[in-house]
Design a protein around this motif. Structure first.
Motif, PDB file in Angstrom:
ATOM      1  N   MET A  48      43.645 -61.995  10.510  1.00 25.11           N
ATOM      2  CA  MET A  48      44.608 -62.126   9.422  1.00 25.11           C
ATOM      3  C   MET A  48      45.278 -60.803   9.094  1.00 25.11           C
ATOM      4  O   MET A  48      44.815 -60.057   8.224  1.00 25.11           O
ATOM      5  CB  MET A  48      43.885 -62.626   8.178  1.00 25.11           C
ATOM      6  CG  MET A  48      43.433 -64.062   8.310  1.00 25.11           C
ATOM      7  SD  MET A  48      44.324 -65.124   7.181  1.00 25.11           S
ATOM      8  CE  MET A  48      43.501 -64.742   5.649  1.00 25.11           C
ATOM      9  N   LEU A  49      46.319 -60.504   9.806  1.00 24.44           N
ATOM     10  CA  LEU A  49      47.048 -59.269   9.544  1.00 24.44           C
ATOM     11  C   LEU A  49      48.466 -59.447  10.086  1.00 24.44           C
ATOM     12  O   LEU A  49      48.630 -59.781  11.255  1.00 24.44           O
ATOM     13  CB  LEU A  49      46.337 -58.111  10.261  1.00 24.44           C
ATOM     14  CG  LEU A  49      46.647 -56.674   9.849  1.00 24.44           C
ATOM     15  CD1 LEU A  49      45.533 -55.752  10.299  1.00 24.44           C
ATOM     16  CD2 LEU A  49      47.957 -56.220  10.432  1.00 24.44           C
ATOM     17  N   SER A  50      49.444 -59.285   9.235  1.00 23.45           N
ATOM     18  CA  SER A  50      50.829 -59.486   9.683  1.00 23.45           C
ATOM     19  C   SER A  50      51.506 -58.175  10.033  1.00 23.45           C
ATOM     20  O   SER A  50      52.140 -58.039  11.063  1.00 23.45           O
ATOM     21  CB  SER A  50      51.644 -60.185   8.597  1.00 23.45           C
ATOM     22  OG  SER A  50      51.092 -61.432   8.308  1.00 23.45           O
ATOM     23  N   GLY A  51      51.388 -57.215   9.116  1.00 22.41           N
ATOM     24  CA  GLY A  51      52.087 -55.957   9.360  1.00 22.41           C
ATOM     25  C   GLY A  51      51.768 -54.913   8.317  1.00 22.41           C
ATOM     26  O   GLY A  51      50.945 -55.124   7.430  1.00 22.41           O
ATOM     27  N   MET A  52      52.422 -53.769   8.456  1.00 18.80           N
ATOM     28  CA  MET A  52      52.224 -52.670   7.509  1.00 18.80           C
ATOM     29  C   MET A  52      53.496 -51.842   7.394  1.00 18.80           C
ATOM     30  O   MET A  52      54.376 -51.912   8.261  1.00 18.80           O
ATOM     31  CB  MET A  52      51.076 -51.770   7.965  1.00 18.80           C
ATOM     32  CG  MET A  52      51.276 -51.145   9.345  1.00 18.80           C
ATOM     33  SD  MET A  52      50.301 -49.629   9.579  1.00 18.80           S
ATOM     34  CE  MET A  52      51.422 -48.382   8.927  1.00 18.80           C
ATOM     35  N   HIS A  54      54.655 -47.751   6.183  1.00 15.50           N
ATOM     36  CA  HIS A  54      54.192 -46.426   5.770  1.00 15.50           C
ATOM     37  C   HIS A  54      55.387 -45.490   5.709  1.00 15.50           C
ATOM     38  O   HIS A  54      56.250 -45.531   6.582  1.00 15.50           O
ATOM     39  CB  HIS A  54      53.175 -45.896   6.786  1.00 15.50           C
ATOM     40  CG  HIS A  54      52.936 -44.409   6.706  1.00 15.50           C
ATOM     41  ND1 HIS A  54      52.412 -43.821   5.582  1.00 15.50           N
ATOM     42  CD2 HIS A  54      53.165 -43.425   7.590  1.00 15.50           C
ATOM     43  CE1 HIS A  54      52.329 -42.503   5.792  1.00 15.50           C
ATOM     44  NE2 HIS A  54      52.782 -42.242   6.998  1.00 15.50           N
ATOM     45  N   GLY A  64      54.630 -51.463  11.121  1.00 15.43           N
ATOM     46  CA  GLY A  64      53.724 -51.972  12.148  1.00 15.43           C
ATOM     47  C   GLY A  64      53.739 -53.492  12.139  1.00 15.43           C
ATOM     48  O   GLY A  64      53.775 -54.100  11.067  1.00 15.43           O
ATOM     49  N   VAL A  65      53.746 -54.080  13.322  1.00 16.04           N
ATOM     50  CA  VAL A  65      53.819 -55.536  13.438  1.00 16.04           C
ATOM     51  C   VAL A  65      52.686 -56.040  14.334  1.00 16.04           C
ATOM     52  O   VAL A  65      52.391 -55.422  15.356  1.00 16.04           O
ATOM     53  CB  VAL A  65      55.165 -55.969  14.065  1.00 16.04           C
ATOM     54  CG1 VAL A  65      55.296 -57.482  14.057  1.00 16.04           C
ATOM     55  CG2 VAL A  65      56.333 -55.326  13.341  1.00 16.04           C
ATOM     56  N   ASN A  66      52.066 -57.147  13.925  1.00 15.99           N
ATOM     57  CA  ASN A  66      51.063 -57.778  14.782  1.00 15.99           C
ATOM     58  C   ASN A  66      51.777 -58.485  15.927  1.00 15.99           C
ATOM     59  O   ASN A  66      52.442 -59.502  15.720  1.00 15.99           O
ATOM     60  CB  ASN A  66      50.219 -58.766  13.981  1.00 15.99           C
ATOM     61  CG  ASN A  66      49.066 -59.334  14.807  1.00 15.99           C
ATOM     62  OD1 ASN A  66      49.023 -59.183  16.029  1.00 15.99           O
ATOM     63  ND2 ASN A  66      48.132 -59.970  14.126  1.00 15.99           N
ATOM     64  N   ASP A  91      55.096 -46.688  -3.040  1.00 15.08           N
ATOM     65  CA  ASP A  91      54.006 -47.158  -2.207  1.00 15.08           C
ATOM     66  C   ASP A  91      54.113 -46.490  -0.840  1.00 15.08           C
ATOM     67  O   ASP A  91      54.920 -46.883  -0.021  1.00 15.08           O
ATOM     68  CB  ASP A  91      54.174 -48.672  -2.046  1.00 15.08           C
ATOM     69  CG  ASP A  91      52.838 -49.393  -2.017  1.00 15.08           C
ATOM     70  OD1 ASP A  91      51.814 -48.692  -2.077  1.00 15.08           O
ATOM     71  OD2 ASP A  91      52.839 -50.616  -1.935  1.00 15.08           O
ATOM     72  N   ASP A  92      53.300 -45.471  -0.556  1.00 17.64           N
ATOM     73  CA  ASP A  92      53.473 -44.772   0.713  1.00 17.64           C
ATOM     74  C   ASP A  92      52.738 -45.442   1.863  1.00 17.64           C
ATOM     75  O   ASP A  92      52.987 -45.152   3.013  1.00 17.64           O
ATOM     76  CB  ASP A  92      53.088 -43.290   0.613  1.00 17.64           C
ATOM     77  CG  ASP A  92      52.082 -43.068  -0.476  1.00 17.64           C
ATOM     78  OD1 ASP A  92      51.069 -43.773  -0.453  1.00 17.64           O
ATOM     79  OD2 ASP A  92      52.330 -42.214  -1.339  1.00 17.64           O
ATOM     80  N   PHE A  93      51.818 -46.334   1.519  1.00 15.56           N
ATOM     81  CA  PHE A  93      51.157 -47.102   2.573  1.00 15.56           C
ATOM     82  C   PHE A  93      50.886 -48.514   2.072  1.00 15.56           C
ATOM     83  O   PHE A  93      50.369 -48.705   0.975  1.00 15.56           O
ATOM     84  CB  PHE A  93      49.832 -46.456   2.992  1.00 15.56           C
ATOM     85  CG  PHE A  93      49.101 -47.267   4.027  1.00 15.56           C
ATOM     86  CD1 PHE A  93      49.494 -47.230   5.355  1.00 15.56           C
ATOM     87  CD2 PHE A  93      48.056 -48.103   3.666  1.00 15.56           C
ATOM     88  CE1 PHE A  93      48.838 -48.001   6.303  1.00 15.56           C
ATOM     89  CE2 PHE A  93      47.392 -48.880   4.616  1.00 15.56           C
ATOM     90  CZ  PHE A  93      47.790 -48.821   5.941  1.00 15.56           C
ATOM     91  N   ILE A  95      49.699 -52.551   3.512  1.00 15.75           N
ATOM     92  CA  ILE A  95      49.315 -53.425   4.618  1.00 15.75           C
ATOM     93  C   ILE A  95      49.324 -54.871   4.140  1.00 15.75           C
ATOM     94  O   ILE A  95      48.922 -55.158   3.009  1.00 15.75           O
ATOM     95  CB  ILE A  95      47.931 -53.016   5.209  1.00 15.75           C
ATOM     96  CG1 ILE A  95      47.623 -53.835   6.460  1.00 15.75           C
ATOM     97  CG2 ILE A  95      46.817 -53.135   4.190  1.00 15.75           C
ATOM     98  CD1 ILE A  95      46.600 -53.187   7.389  1.00 15.75           C
ATOM     99  N   GLU A  97      47.873 -58.371   4.862  1.00 16.82           N
ATOM    100  CA  GLU A  97      46.788 -58.988   5.615  1.00 16.82           C
ATOM    101  C   GLU A  97      46.931 -60.498   5.701  1.00 16.82           C
ATOM    102  O   GLU A  97      46.231 -61.136   6.446  1.00 16.82           O
ATOM    103  CB  GLU A  97      45.443 -58.609   4.981  1.00 16.82           C
ATOM    104  CG  GLU A  97      45.292 -57.093   4.901  1.00 16.82           C
ATOM    105  CD  GLU A  97      43.956 -56.650   4.358  1.00 16.82           C
ATOM    106  OE1 GLU A  97      42.940 -57.279   4.683  1.00 16.82           O
ATOM    107  OE2 GLU A  97      43.928 -55.674   3.601  1.00 16.82           O
TER     108      GLU A  97
END
Lengths: 177, 113
Positions: A48-52, A54, A64-66, A91-93, A95, A97
């Motif tokens: 369960m992770l779509s992307g992020m 930063h 970032g992409v799954n 928001d510097d980071f 994710i 999920e």
């Protein structure tokens, strides 16, 4: 922040499209990402992770992409992460999920955070701009009684049928689900 | 003016407070008076809620007995730290994925699924 800023999300999406000189579907999300200064990176994740998203102190951003997800879902994820970058500068980071679409947290039954709702709204406005949809619905004389019409429209915009259904429902074209 | 000013002023304020604490008995009241500020202004500065004029900044450093540069945040430091701690709070497999994404050799093209 207590209430999601829907109007701001829409305005930012329209601005991003204008900056990238995009005037018709499918929206090239990678181009929009470049315009906002973000590099896109793809890595597989079985879970369960779509992307992020930063952004570092110098303003350089990474999305970032799954890469295991289907293309349409990856497109929505990228749009959603661009939303975080342009709406949530503090928001510097970040994710994501869960599945980024859907307005409720399916696990807990609680409404998701305002930031997530804003990023989803941005993604919907970016990939399925109201102005284009209105024109298409009029010109194509789509009959939403049939599944085909939805499928055709979703394909034209490069989004999942689910994303298109939610978009049309929220615009009042389809009955609220 | 007392409102969040961003990471830079938070870090600057943290450094001012740390430098002040090195001097026994140097209260906010005393330091504020020495540089010509209200005590509440100094409180806000130490919390990162108020920007300050350059001349006040230089006077602060002088009274605190340090070089002005020592009070300035190093660019990028606090962001990097915050990001590191957020990543550290993730489950191990997710940490690994994020690390992959943030290293320059991550894949730049989508896989076709």
């Amino acid at each position: 922040m207590t209430r999601p800023r829907f109007a701001l999300a829409r305005r930012r999406a329209i601005e991003a499209l204008a900056k990238a000189s995009i005037t018709a579907p499918q929206v090239a999300v990678e181009d929009v990402a470049r315009i906002v200064g973000a590099a896109i990176r793809y890595e597989p994740f079985a879970g369960m992770l779509s992307g992020m998203a930063h952004r570092d102190a110098d303003g350089h951003a990474i999305i970032g992409v799954n890469s295991l997800h289907k293309t349409n879902r990856q497109r929505f994820t990228i749009a959603h992460e661009i939303g975080h970058l342009v709406l949530h500068l503090d928001d510097d980071f970040h994710i994501d999920e869960r599945f980024p679409i859907g307005f409720r947290d399916e696990v807990s039954g609680l409404a998701v955070e305002p930031k997530e709702i804003e990023a989803n709204q941005f993604a919907a406005e970016l990939l399925m701009p109201l102005e284009w949809l209105a024109k298409d619905i009029q010109q194509l004389r789509l009959d939403f009684e049939s599944e085909d019409a939805l499928e055709e429209l979703a394909e034209r915009y490069g989004v999942s049928i689910q994303a298109m259904t939610i978009r049309l429902s929220s615009l009042g074209v389809l009955p609220q689900t | 003016m007392a409102m969040p000013q961003g990471a830079f002023y938070v870090e600057l304020g943290r450094r001012v407070r740390a430098a002040r604490k090195k001097h026994k008995g140097l209260t906010q009241e005393k330091l504020a008076r020495a540089v010509g500020l209200q005590r509440t202004s100094l409180t806000n500065i130490e919390c990162g809620r108020q920007p300050l004029a350059v001349d006040v900044f230089v006077r602060l450093a002088a009274v605190l007995g340090c070089a002005p540069a020592e009070l300035l945040p190093v660019r990028g430091d606090s962001v990097a730290e915050r990001v590191r701690s957020k990543i550290g709070a993730l489950e191990p497999d997710k940490q690994q994925w994020v690390t992959q994404i943030m290293t320059p050799n991550a894949s730049l093209t989508p896989s076709t699924t």
